[in-house]
Design a protein around this motif. Sequence first.
Motif, short mmCIF file in Angstrom:
data_model
loop_
_atom_site.label_atom_id
_atom_site.label_comp_id
_atom_site.label_asym_id
_atom_site.label_seq_id
_atom_site.Cartn_x
_atom_site.Cartn_y
_atom_site.Cartn_z
N MET A 47 20.00 -7.85 -38.25
CA MET A 47 19.50 -7.78 -37.24
C MET A 47 21.11 -8.16 -36.15
SD MET A 47 16.42 -7.67 -37.24
CE MET A 47 15.11 -7.98 -36.51
N LEU A 48 21.34 -8.75 -37.12
CA LEU A 48 22.77 -9.40 -35.95
C LEU A 48 23.50 -7.32 -35.47
CD1 LEU A 48 23.96 -12.03 -36.73
CD2 LEU A 48 22.64 -12.01 -34.50
N LYS A 49 23.67 -6.84 -36.58
CA LYS A 49 24.30 -5.74 -37.21
C LYS A 49 23.82 -4.81 -36.10
CE LYS A 49 26.95 -6.44 -41.23
NZ LYS A 49 26.63 -5.40 -43.07
N LYS A 50 22.41 -4.06 -35.92
CA LYS A 50 21.80 -3.73 -35.13
C LYS A 50 21.96 -3.99 -34.14
CE LYS A 50 17.80 -2.78 -38.27
NZ LYS A 50 16.42 -2.92 -38.16
N LEU A 51 21.72 -5.26 -33.10
CA LEU A 51 21.73 -6.00 -31.90
C LEU A 51 23.37 -5.89 -31.63
CD1 LEU A 51 20.02 -9.09 -32.02
CD2 LEU A 51 19.50 -7.35 -30.79
N ALA A 52 24.44 -5.99 -32.17
CA ALA A 52 25.61 -5.35 -31.60
C ALA A 52 26.11 -3.81 -32.06
CB ALA A 52 26.44 -5.86 -33.03
N ALA A 53 25.44 -3.03 -32.20
CA ALA A 53 25.73 -1.77 -32.16
C ALA A 53 24.67 -1.30 -31.27
CB ALA A 53 24.73 -0.24 -33.89
N GLN A 54 23.51 -1.82 -30.54
CA GLN A 54 23.14 -1.84 -29.41
C GLN A 54 23.92 -2.52 -28.34
OE1 GLN A 54 19.16 -1.94 -28.76
NE2 GLN A 54 18.61 -1.66 -30.98
N GLU A 55 25.64 -2.71 -28.37
CA GLU A 55 25.95 -3.44 -27.78
C GLU A 55 26.10 -4.45 -26.15
OE1 GLU A 55 28.21 0.23 -25.02
OE2 GLU A 55 29.02 0.50 -27.28
N LEU A 56 24.07 -5.24 -27.39
CA LEU A 56 24.05 -6.59 -26.96
C LEU A 56 24.42 -7.68 -27.19
CD1 LEU A 56 20.10 -4.94 -27.38
CD2 LEU A 56 21.59 -4.83 -25.16
N ILE A 57 25.14 -8.00 -28.32
CA ILE A 57 26.31 -9.27 -28.45
C ILE A 57 27.18 -8.40 -28.95
CG2 ILE A 57 24.19 -10.40 -29.73
CD1 ILE A 57 24.59 -9.69 -32.32
N ASN A 58 28.26 -9.35 -29.24
CA ASN A 58 29.69 -9.49 -29.74
C ASN A 58 29.29 -10.58 -31.16
OD1 ASN A 58 31.12 -8.52 -27.66
ND2 ASN A 58 30.60 -10.81 -26.64
N TYR A 59 29.26 -9.68 -32.51
CA TYR A 59 29.15 -10.41 -33.79
C TYR A 59 30.35 -9.81 -34.60
CZ TYR A 59 27.45 -10.30 -38.60
OH TYR A 59 27.27 -10.64 -39.46
N GLU A 60 30.71 -10.51 -34.94
CA GLU A 60 32.11 -9.93 -36.27
C GLU A 60 31.48 -11.03 -37.45
OE1 GLU A 60 36.18 -10.18 -35.40
OE2 GLU A 60 35.70 -8.75 -34.26
N PRO A 61 30.71 -10.71 -38.46
CA PRO A 61 30.91 -11.39 -40.23
C PRO A 61 31.68 -12.93 -40.09
CG PRO A 61 31.19 -8.65 -40.45
CD PRO A 61 31.37 -8.63 -39.43
N TYR A 62 30.97 -13.40 -40.04
CA TYR A 62 31.26 -15.45 -40.32
C TYR A 62 31.84 -15.42 -39.21
CZ TYR A 62 31.10 -13.45 -44.84
OH TYR A 62 30.19 -13.01 -46.06
N GLY A 63 31.43 -15.28 -38.12
CA GLY A 63 32.41 -15.38 -36.78
C GLY A 63 31.16 -15.70 -35.62
N TYR A 64 31.46 -16.49 -34.44
CA TYR A 64 30.47 -16.60 -33.18
C TYR A 64 29.98 -15.60 -32.82
CZ TYR A 64 32.73 -20.99 -33.87
OH TYR A 64 33.90 -22.33 -34.06
N VAL A 65 28.25 -15.72 -32.46
CA VAL A 65 27.76 -14.28 -31.88
C VAL A 65 27.55 -15.29 -31.10
CG1 VAL A 65 25.33 -13.71 -31.79
CG2 VAL A 65 26.56 -14.55 -33.83
N THR A 66 28.05 -14.40 -29.70
CA THR A 66 27.39 -14.36 -28.02
C THR A 66 27.53 -12.86 -27.32
OG1 THR A 66 29.47 -13.14 -27.53
CG2 THR A 66 30.09 -15.42 -28.18
N LEU A 67 26.12 -12.77 -26.30
CA LEU A 67 25.88 -12.08 -25.87
C LEU A 67 26.69 -11.34 -24.76
CD1 LEU A 67 22.32 -13.98 -24.77
CD2 LEU A 67 22.86 -12.16 -26.41
N THR A 68 26.47 -9.94 -24.65
CA THR A 68 27.43 -9.37 -24.20
C THR A 68 26.61 -8.93 -22.64
OG1 THR A 68 25.86 -7.07 -24.85
CG2 THR A 68 28.13 -7.11 -25.69
N ALA A 69 27.28 -8.80 -21.75
CA ALA A 69 26.41 -8.98 -20.61
C ALA A 69 25.43 -8.29 -20.55
CB ALA A 69 27.59 -8.08 -19.22
N LYS A 70 24.99 -6.85 -21.16
CA LYS A 70 23.93 -6.08 -21.08
C LYS A 70 22.83 -7.11 -22.11
CE LYS A 70 22.66 -2.23 -23.46
NZ LYS A 70 23.53 -0.92 -24.00
#
Length: 135
Positions: A47-70
């Motif tokens: 799910m995080l990969k899907k959200l990252a693909a839509q540029e809704l989150i900043n995500y790297e495996p084993y890293g932190y997750v943050t929301l993009t402005a969008k």
Amino acid sequence: MTKSLDLSESLEDYLETILELQTTNTVARSKDIAERLDIKRGSVTGMLKKLAAQELINYEPYGYVTLTAKGEKIAKEIEKRHIMLKDFLIRFIGVEEQKADETACRMEHAMDTSTFKKFQAFIQTMDDCPHREGN
């Protein structure tokens, strides 16, 4: 607004959860997201990969997750709907808080922007009515 991206209810829940975690902890971690949503940690990654693909989150495996402005804009809109719907259910209908929270969570995903604006106007009218009990 969220419907233009065609986000599923589940993806919207992720955004809302990430916003909540980001607000309290500055960042979100996949294990915290899994815990909050009561799902297996492995399910979160896809799910995080899907959200990252839509540029809704900043995500790297084993890293932190943050929301993009969008992503943050969408998450805040979802959160606003949830709060207003829960408040309505409690104040105007008398639903118990836990049940109101669960119901609002389901309702927030089903309501399109136009309907929500009309709902907001209705709440404002109810709040402004001098003949309403409690005023």
